[in-house]
Design a protein around this motif. Structure first.
Motif, PDB file in Angstrom:
ATOM      1  N   LEU A   1     -16.947  66.887 -62.589  1.00  0.00           N
ATOM      2  CA  LEU A   1     -18.244  67.019 -61.929  1.00  0.00           C
ATOM      3  C   LEU A   1     -19.199  66.026 -62.571  1.00  0.00           C
ATOM      4  CD1 LEU A   1     -20.024  70.329 -60.947  1.00  0.00           C
ATOM      5  CD2 LEU A   1     -21.320  68.442 -61.933  1.00  0.00           C
ATOM      6  N   VAL A   2     -19.861  65.229 -61.742  1.00  0.00           N
ATOM      7  CA  VAL A   2     -20.791  64.213 -62.231  1.00  0.00           C
ATOM      8  C   VAL A   2     -22.141  64.429 -61.558  1.00  0.00           C
ATOM      9  CG1 VAL A   2     -21.280  61.746 -62.449  1.00  0.00           C
ATOM     10  CG2 VAL A   2     -18.904  62.559 -62.520  1.00  0.00           C
ATOM     11  N   THR A   3     -23.193  64.618 -62.360  1.00  0.00           N
ATOM     12  CA  THR A   3     -24.532  64.757 -61.788  1.00  0.00           C
ATOM     13  C   THR A   3     -25.224  63.392 -61.768  1.00  0.00           C
ATOM     14  OG1 THR A   3     -25.702  65.203 -63.879  1.00  0.00           O
ATOM     15  CG2 THR A   3     -24.658  67.090 -62.764  1.00  0.00           C
ATOM     16  N   GLY A   4     -26.238  63.287 -60.937  1.00  0.00           N
ATOM     17  CA  GLY A   4     -26.900  61.996 -60.789  1.00  0.00           C
ATOM     18  C   GLY A   4     -25.928  60.957 -60.272  1.00  0.00           C
ATOM     19  N   ALA A   5     -25.075  61.381 -59.320  1.00  0.00           N
ATOM     20  CA  ALA A   5     -23.949  60.553 -58.891  1.00  0.00           C
ATOM     21  C   ALA A   5     -24.299  59.556 -57.797  1.00  0.00           C
ATOM     22  CB  ALA A   5     -22.808  61.454 -58.406  1.00  0.00           C
ATOM     23  N   GLY A   6     -25.519  59.593 -57.311  1.00  0.00           N
ATOM     24  CA  GLY A   6     -25.858  58.740 -56.185  1.00  0.00           C
ATOM     25  C   GLY A   6     -26.043  57.280 -56.531  1.00  0.00           C
ATOM     26  N   LYS A   7     -26.500  57.013 -57.733  1.00  0.00           N
ATOM     27  CA  LYS A   7     -26.858  55.641 -58.103  1.00  0.00           C
ATOM     28  C   LYS A   7     -26.396  55.334 -59.531  1.00  0.00           C
ATOM     29  CE  LYS A   7     -31.150  55.500 -55.317  1.00  0.00           C
ATOM     30  NZ  LYS A   7     -31.122  56.875 -54.801  1.00  0.00           N
ATOM     31  N   GLY A   8     -26.420  54.053 -59.863  1.00  0.00           N
ATOM     32  CA  GLY A   8     -26.287  53.599 -61.246  1.00  0.00           C
ATOM     33  C   GLY A   8     -25.073  54.102 -61.983  1.00  0.00           C
ATOM     34  N   ILE A   9     -25.311  54.570 -63.213  1.00  0.00           N
ATOM     35  CA  ILE A   9     -24.238  55.002 -64.107  1.00  0.00           C
ATOM     36  C   ILE A   9     -23.425  56.134 -63.488  1.00  0.00           C
ATOM     37  CG2 ILE A   9     -23.742  56.081 -66.333  1.00  0.00           C
ATOM     38  CD1 ILE A   9     -26.258  54.580 -67.401  1.00  0.00           C
ATOM     39  N   GLY A  10     -24.097  57.097 -62.887  1.00  0.00           N
ATOM     40  CA  GLY A  10     -23.391  58.232 -62.298  1.00  0.00           C
ATOM     41  C   GLY A  10     -22.475  57.815 -61.173  1.00  0.00           C
ATOM     42  N   ARG A  11     -22.969  56.946 -60.307  1.00  0.00           N
ATOM     43  CA  ARG A  11     -22.160  56.482 -59.177  1.00  0.00           C
ATOM     44  C   ARG A  11     -20.919  55.729 -59.654  1.00  0.00           C
ATOM     45  NH1 ARG A  11     -23.773  55.716 -53.769  1.00  0.00           N
ATOM     46  NH2 ARG A  11     -22.374  54.371 -52.556  1.00  0.00           N
ATOM     47  N   ASP A  12     -21.106  54.832 -60.600  1.00  0.00           N
ATOM     48  CA  ASP A  12     -19.965  54.064 -61.102  1.00  0.00           C
ATOM     49  C   ASP A  12     -18.989  54.942 -61.882  1.00  0.00           C
ATOM     50  OD1 ASP A  12     -21.160  51.898 -59.910  1.00  0.00           O
ATOM     51  OD2 ASP A  12     -20.929  50.577 -61.633  1.00  0.00           O
ATOM     52  N   THR A  13     -19.486  56.007 -62.508  1.00  0.00           N
ATOM     53  CA  THR A  13     -18.599  56.957 -63.189  1.00  0.00           C
ATOM     54  C   THR A  13     -17.718  57.678 -62.179  1.00  0.00           C
ATOM     55  OG1 THR A  13     -20.169  57.281 -65.012  1.00  0.00           O
ATOM     56  CG2 THR A  13     -18.494  58.973 -64.698  1.00  0.00           C
ATOM     57  N   VAL A  14     -18.315  58.092 -61.085  1.00  0.00           N
ATOM     58  CA  VAL A  14     -17.538  58.737 -60.021  1.00  0.00           C
ATOM     59  C   VAL A  14     -16.459  57.794 -59.505  1.00  0.00           C
ATOM     60  CG1 VAL A  14     -17.625  59.613 -57.648  1.00  0.00           C
ATOM     61  CG2 VAL A  14     -19.389  60.292 -59.289  1.00  0.00           C
ATOM     62  N   LYS A  15     -16.830  56.553 -59.248  1.00  0.00           N
ATOM     63  CA  LYS A  15     -15.874  55.577 -58.712  1.00  0.00           C
ATOM     64  C   LYS A  15     -14.732  55.333 -59.703  1.00  0.00           C
ATOM     65  CE  LYS A  15     -17.911  51.990 -56.686  1.00  0.00           C
ATOM     66  NZ  LYS A  15     -18.937  50.933 -56.453  1.00  0.00           N
ATOM     67  N   ALA A  16     -15.058  55.272 -60.989  1.00  0.00           N
ATOM     68  CA  ALA A  16     -14.020  55.042 -61.999  1.00  0.00           C
ATOM     69  C   ALA A  16     -13.071  56.231 -62.103  1.00  0.00           C
ATOM     70  CB  ALA A  16     -14.662  54.756 -63.355  1.00  0.00           C
ATOM     71  N   LEU A  17     -13.623  57.430 -62.118  1.00  0.00           N
ATOM     72  CA  LEU A  17     -12.783  58.631 -62.201  1.00  0.00           C
ATOM     73  C   LEU A  17     -11.914  58.771 -60.959  1.00  0.00           C
ATOM     74  CD1 LEU A  17     -15.374  61.126 -63.702  1.00  0.00           C
ATOM     75  CD2 LEU A  17     -13.248  60.424 -64.793  1.00  0.00           C
ATOM     76  N   HIS A  18     -12.486  58.488 -59.820  1.00  0.00           N
ATOM     77  CA  HIS A  18     -11.737  58.557 -58.562  1.00  0.00           C
ATOM     78  C   HIS A  18     -10.568  57.572 -58.587  1.00  0.00           C
ATOM     79  CE1 HIS A  18     -11.049  57.495 -54.242  1.00  0.00           C
ATOM     80  NE2 HIS A  18     -11.107  58.803 -54.110  1.00  0.00           N
ATOM     81  N   ALA A  19     -10.823  56.374 -59.078  1.00  0.00           N
ATOM     82  CA  ALA A  19      -9.773  55.352 -59.153  1.00  0.00           C
ATOM     83  C   ALA A  19      -8.660  55.755 -60.110  1.00  0.00           C
ATOM     84  CB  ALA A  19     -10.379  54.019 -59.583  1.00  0.00           C
ATOM     85  N   LEU A  20      -8.986  56.606 -61.082  1.00  0.00           N
ATOM     86  CA  LEU A  20      -7.999  57.044 -62.066  1.00  0.00           C
ATOM     87  C   LEU A  20      -7.284  58.330 -61.641  1.00  0.00           C
ATOM     88  CD1 LEU A  20     -10.065  56.298 -65.293  1.00  0.00           C
ATOM     89  CD2 LEU A  20      -7.916  55.192 -64.635  1.00  0.00           C
ATOM     90  N   GLY A  21      -7.514  58.747 -60.416  1.00  0.00           N
ATOM     91  CA  GLY A  21      -6.769  59.883 -59.885  1.00  0.00           C
ATOM     92  C   GLY A  21      -7.397  61.240 -60.112  1.00  0.00           C
ATOM     93  N   THR A  22      -8.678  61.269 -60.468  1.00  0.00           N
ATOM     94  CA  THR A  22      -9.362  62.529 -60.714  1.00  0.00           C
ATOM     95  C   THR A  22      -9.994  63.051 -59.437  1.00  0.00           C
ATOM     96  OG1 THR A  22     -10.011  61.510 -62.802  1.00  0.00           O
ATOM     97  CG2 THR A  22     -10.940  63.671 -62.316  1.00  0.00           C
ATOM     98  N   ALA A  23      -9.926  64.341 -59.228  1.00  0.00           N
ATOM     99  CA  ALA A  23     -10.708  64.973 -58.170  1.00  0.00           C
ATOM    100  C   ALA A  23     -12.146  65.076 -58.675  1.00  0.00           C
ATOM    101  CB  ALA A  23     -10.149  66.356 -57.848  1.00  0.00           C
ATOM    102  N   VAL A  24     -13.095  64.563 -57.912  1.00  0.00           N
ATOM    103  CA  VAL A  24     -14.476  64.464 -58.400  1.00  0.00           C
ATOM    104  C   VAL A  24     -15.440  65.194 -57.468  1.00  0.00           C
ATOM    105  CG1 VAL A  24     -16.300  62.919 -59.167  1.00  0.00           C
ATOM    106  CG2 VAL A  24     -13.920  62.180 -59.331  1.00  0.00           C
ATOM    107  N   ILE A  25     -16.363  65.923 -58.096  1.00  0.00           N
ATOM    108  CA  ILE A  25     -17.497  66.519 -57.397  1.00  0.00           C
ATOM    109  C   ILE A  25     -18.715  65.685 -57.759  1.00  0.00           C
ATOM    110  CG2 ILE A  25     -18.858  68.612 -57.017  1.00  0.00           C
ATOM    111  CD1 ILE A  25     -16.399  69.966 -58.656  1.00  0.00           C
ATOM    112  N   ALA A  26     -19.313  65.045 -56.776  1.00  0.00           N
ATOM    113  CA  ALA A  26     -20.474  64.180 -56.998  1.00  0.00           C
ATOM    114  C   ALA A  26     -21.735  64.919 -56.595  1.00  0.00           C
ATOM    115  CB  ALA A  26     -20.332  62.890 -56.191  1.00  0.00           C
ATOM    116  N   VAL A  27     -22.675  65.023 -57.520  1.00  0.00           N
ATOM    117  CA  VAL A  27     -23.912  65.770 -57.283  1.00  0.00           C
ATOM    118  C   VAL A  27     -25.098  64.814 -57.292  1.00  0.00           C
ATOM    119  CG1 VAL A  27     -25.400  67.639 -58.094  1.00  0.00           C
ATOM    120  CG2 VAL A  27     -22.923  67.786 -58.421  1.00  0.00           C
TER     121      VAL A  27
END
Length: 244
Positions: free
Chosen positions: A11-37
């Motif tokens: 689960l990543v908060t502040g996922a819409g922009k910047g650090i949070g968004r890129d964290t979601v993209k990185a985790l997704h690329a590594l095969g993680t199921a991600v909840i973006a908030v």
């Protein structure tokens, strides 16, 4: 360094922009199921297009009741990144109640609330977990007009250590990353003053700011088993600023 997050749920908060968004993209690329908030639905829509399969939750984390409704039954989470933040600049003598309350509610209170939800789930399931709080180097140094924002990040340092101490017996690790200025929309607010960017860069021994990717890589390290014995710590991603 090879990282494997497959089979986990983050689960990543502040996922819409910047650090949070890129964290979601990185985790997704590594095969993680991600909840973006995020509180901005258009950001979540575009993120879903870039990362098919990512779950999205649109909520203002500054609203305790709305957050409880949105995330109270979020389900199992193994990894948490508390990244949501707001930056409202005011000189100390002009700080208002509204700015103080809004900043602390988003930057610090939401970390407590979301972490409680996630950690209780980990404990009930009897599984280990990792929590990363996205802080700032201004937890340790001062800049004009950032009295309230800096105070939230200073408090986050103490909160991270307290969480690590109390959640450690449940095999839940808690750490923070403390970046310098990164090229995000929020950081640009701090660079609106003449010559500030130049003076800041000159103070950094590496003569540069951090890239978003630099911060994301530190987050991934702390989330992963590669940092299995690290808890209650903060990684400075500050291009050497605090060394100068």
């Amino acid at each position: 360094m090879w990282l494997n997050f497959s089979g986990g749920r983050a689960l990543v908060t502040g996922a819409g922009k910047g650090i949070g968004r890129d964290t979601v993209k990185a985790l997704h690329a590594l095969g993680t199921a991600v909840i973006a908030v995020s509180r901005t639905n258009t950001d979540l829509v575009s993120l879903s297009e870039q990362c098919p399969g990512v779950e999205t939750v649109c909520v203002d984390l500054g609203d305790w009741e709305a957050t409880e409704r949105a995330l109270g039954n979020v389900g199992p989470v193994d990894l948490l990144v508390n990244n949501a933040a707001t930056l409202l600049m005011q000189p100390f003598l002009e700080v208002t109640k509204d700015v103080f309350d809004r900043t602390f509610n988003v930057n610090l209170r939401s970390v407590v609330q979301v972490s409680q939800i996630v950690a209780r789930g980990m404990i009930q399931r009897g599984v280990p977990g990792s929590i990363v709080n996205v802080s700032s180097m201004v937890a340790h140094v001062t800049f004009p007009n950032l009295a309230v924002y800096s105070s939230t990040k200073g408090a986050m340092t103490a909160l991270t250590k307290i969480m690590a101490a109390e959640l450690g017996p449940y095999k839940i690790r808690v750490n923070s990353v403390n970046p310098t200025v990164v090229p995000t929309a929020m950081s640009q607010k701090a660079l609106t003053y003449p010559d500030l960017a130049r003076k800041l860069k000159e103070r950094h021994p590496l003569r540069k700011f951090a890239e978003v990717e630099d911060v994301v890589n530190s987050i991934l390290f702390l989330l992963s088993d590669r940092s299995a014995s690290t808890s209650g710590s903060g990684i400075l991603v500050d291009a050497g600023y605090l060394a100068s």
